[in-house]
Design an enzyme around this catalytic site. Sequence first.
Site, PDB file in Angstrom:
ATOM      1  N   GLY A 101       0.688  -4.882   0.847  1.00 12.39           N
ATOM      2  CA  GLY A 101      -0.487  -4.922  -0.017  1.00 12.39           C
ATOM      3  C   GLY A 101      -0.209  -5.592  -1.358  1.00 12.39           C
ATOM      4  O   GLY A 101      -1.138  -6.117  -1.989  1.00 12.39           O
ATOM      5  N   ALA A 137       0.869  -1.169   0.000  1.00  9.33           N
ATOM      6  CA  ALA A 137       0.000   0.000   0.000  1.00  9.33           C
ATOM      7  C   ALA A 137       0.911   1.226   0.000  1.00  9.33           C
ATOM      8  O   ALA A 137       2.091   1.137   0.344  1.00  9.33           O
ATOM      9  CB  ALA A 137      -0.875  -0.015   1.243  1.00  9.33           C
TER      10      ALA A 137
HETATM   11  N1  CAA Z   1       4.623   3.216  -0.546  1.00  5.87           N
HETATM   12  C1  CAA Z   1       5.027   4.383  -1.068  1.00  5.87           C
HETATM   13  N2  CAA Z   1       6.178   4.526  -1.771  1.00  5.87           N
HETATM   14  C2  CAA Z   1       6.949   3.441  -1.931  1.00  5.87           C
HETATM   15  C3  CAA Z   1       6.585   2.186  -1.395  1.00  5.87           C
HETATM   16  C4  CAA Z   1       5.355   2.094  -0.681  1.00  5.87           C
HETATM   17  N3  CAA Z   1       4.913   0.948  -0.163  1.00  5.87           N
HETATM   18  N4  CAA Z   1       7.549   1.295  -1.701  1.00  5.87           N
HETATM   19  C5  CAA Z   1       8.483   1.954  -2.407  1.00  5.87           C
HETATM   20  N5  CAA Z   1       8.107   3.254  -2.560  1.00  5.87           N
HETATM   21  C6  CAA Z   1       8.846   4.317  -3.249  1.00  5.87           C
HETATM   22  C7  CAA Z   1      10.054   4.766  -2.450  1.00  5.87           C
HETATM   23  O1  CAA Z   1       9.673   5.674  -1.455  1.00  5.87           O
HETATM   24  C8  CAA Z   1      10.921   5.367  -3.527  1.00  5.87           C
HETATM   25  O2  CAA Z   1      10.416   6.638  -3.843  1.00  5.87           O
HETATM   26  P1  CAA Z   1      11.433   7.912  -3.868  1.00  5.87           P
HETATM   27  O3  CAA Z   1      12.371   7.602  -4.998  1.00  5.87           O
HETATM   28  O4  CAA Z   1      10.516   9.065  -4.163  1.00  5.87           O
HETATM   29  O5  CAA Z   1      12.097   7.948  -2.554  1.00  5.87           O
HETATM   30  C9  CAA Z   1      10.630   4.480  -4.734  1.00  5.87           C
HETATM   31  O6  CAA Z   1       9.387   3.811  -4.456  1.00  5.87           O
HETATM   32  C10 CAA Z   1      11.690   3.412  -4.954  1.00  5.87           C
HETATM   33  O7  CAA Z   1      11.834   2.685  -3.733  1.00  5.87           O
HETATM   34  P2  CAA Z   1      13.257   2.443  -3.017  1.00  5.87           P
HETATM   35  O8  CAA Z   1      14.186   3.543  -3.340  1.00  5.87           O
HETATM   36  O9  CAA Z   1      12.985   2.163  -1.580  1.00  5.87           O
HETATM   37  O10 CAA Z   1      13.734   1.121  -3.785  1.00  5.87           O
HETATM   38  P3  CAA Z   1      14.745   0.004  -3.242  1.00  5.87           P
HETATM   39  O11 CAA Z   1      15.045  -0.854  -4.401  1.00  5.87           O
HETATM   40  O12 CAA Z   1      15.860   0.643  -2.494  1.00  5.87           O
HETATM   41  O13 CAA Z   1      13.903  -0.831  -2.146  1.00  5.87           O
HETATM   42  C11 CAA Z   1      11.939  -2.013  -1.328  1.00  5.87           C
HETATM   43  C12 CAA Z   1      12.803  -1.617  -2.553  1.00  5.87           C
HETATM   44  C13 CAA Z   1      12.712  -2.949  -0.413  1.00  5.87           C
HETATM   45  C14 CAA Z   1      10.706  -2.692  -1.874  1.00  5.87           C
HETATM   46  C15 CAA Z   1      11.569  -0.730  -0.549  1.00  5.87           C
HETATM   47  O14 CAA Z   1      11.021   0.214  -1.456  1.00  5.87           O
HETATM   48  C16 CAA Z   1      10.545  -0.951   0.538  1.00  5.87           C
HETATM   49  O15 CAA Z   1      10.867  -1.464   1.590  1.00  5.87           O
HETATM   50  N6  CAA Z   1       9.269  -0.530   0.305  1.00  5.87           N
HETATM   51  C17 CAA Z   1       8.223  -0.574   1.304  1.00  5.87           C
HETATM   52  C18 CAA Z   1       7.735  -1.985   1.523  1.00  5.87           C
HETATM   53  C19 CAA Z   1       6.650  -1.988   2.563  1.00  5.87           C
HETATM   54  O16 CAA Z   1       6.855  -1.646   3.728  1.00  5.87           O
HETATM   55  N7  CAA Z   1       5.429  -2.385   2.174  1.00  5.87           N
HETATM   56  C20 CAA Z   1       4.305  -2.426   3.058  1.00  5.87           C
HETATM   57  C21 CAA Z   1       3.496  -1.167   2.917  1.00  5.87           C
HETATM   58  S1  CAA Z   1       2.177  -1.029   4.121  1.00  5.87           S
HETATM   59  C22 CAA Z   1       0.969  -2.045   3.526  1.00  5.87           C
HETATM   60  O17 CAA Z   1       1.087  -2.616   2.480  1.00  5.87           O
HETATM   61  C23 CAA Z   1      -0.266  -2.167   4.381  1.00  5.87           C
HETATM   62  C24 CAA Z   1      -1.188  -3.262   3.963  1.00  5.87           C
HETATM   63  O18 CAA Z   1      -1.294  -4.275   4.600  1.00  5.87           O
HETATM   64  C25 CAA Z   1      -2.014  -3.115   2.785  1.00  5.87           C
END
Ligand code: CAA
Length: 258
Positions: A109, A66
């Site tokens: 998500g 999400a």
């Molecule tokens: N929401 C919003 N933005 C996100 C995102 C998310 N879930 N995941 C990645 N992005 C964005 C980053 O903020 C980044 O944007 P900026 O360049 O503007 O900073 C862009 O996407 C690229 O991401 P990274 O630079 O972090 O890429 P990476 O290759 O270094 O890492 C990753 C990849 C490990 C997937 C990392 O992006 C990450 O940990 N993302 C979040 C994962 C997460 O916590 N997901 C759960 C979300 S909460 C949820 O889903 C609730 C539910 O139950 C429905």
Amino acid sequence: AQQYENILVETRGRVGLVTLNRPQALNALNKATMEEIVAATAAMDADPAVGAVVITGSEKAFAAGADIKEMSSKGYMDMYAEDWFRGWESLTRLRIPVVAAVSGFALGGGCELAMMCDVIIAGDNAKFGQPEINLGVIPGMGGSQRLTHAVGKAKAMDMVLTGRMMDAAEAERAGLVSRVVPAASVVEEALKAAEVIASKSKPAAMLAKEAVNAAFELGLAQGVLFERRVFHSLFATEDQKEGMAAFSEKRQPEFKHR
Ligand code: CAA
């Protein structure tokens, strides 16, 4: 055709293809994206020319969860009043089968979206996880329930409590995914599987989906009874006559209701 901002939509033969297209956010599922996925798939579900749907992302990310930035400043009353994530329930009510083609990250998500689909085809680079615990929350799109149904308590607790990722091989061993294929061919393999599904009798395929899903809602005796009643009902279809006649005549069936 309707225009979408966060997804690409096309039809390949009898298969509807939805490609998440927010590369700048690794396909994070904001509200607008959810609404577009729901609208596009509902239109496919209602289209007699479509027999199955494929949902996919990019090679790097099916969906990284999400949209954290969209949620971060919200309070309890915002989430409750909007019933945040409820819109996804529409996706789980589609009648035609949905295949997820998962390459790269399917986190939070994203993992939950894949689990709402009926078949999950994973690239060998796929990474599944429920990392919400790292954000001080828990899964909110069904992860604590669907992951537990899919892989059992031991793995589900491990994933949800530690937030670690599962690679494609572990996900297949655990029963989370249907098949693992080379990352480069995941969309192609998902489209092939969906085309096979879409070539069957559509009422049979829709009822097969309904019957398997009933296993998650009903006790065994009720579920077996539901299955048998549905099985009986399919003898009212021309496709049953055609399917069984084709078998006897040693030819391919030509289903009328596709
Ligand atoms: N929401 C919003 N933005 C996100 C995102 C998310 N879930 N995941 C990645 N992005 C964005 C980053 O903020 C980044 O944007 P900026 O360049 O503007 O900073 C862009 O996407 C690229 O991401 P990274 O630079 O972090 O890429 P990476 O290759 O270094 O890492 C990753 C990849 C490990 C997937 C990392 O992006 C990450 O940990 N993302 C979040 C994962 C997460 O916590 N997901 C759960 C979300 S909460 C949820 O889903 C609730 C539910 O139950 C429905």
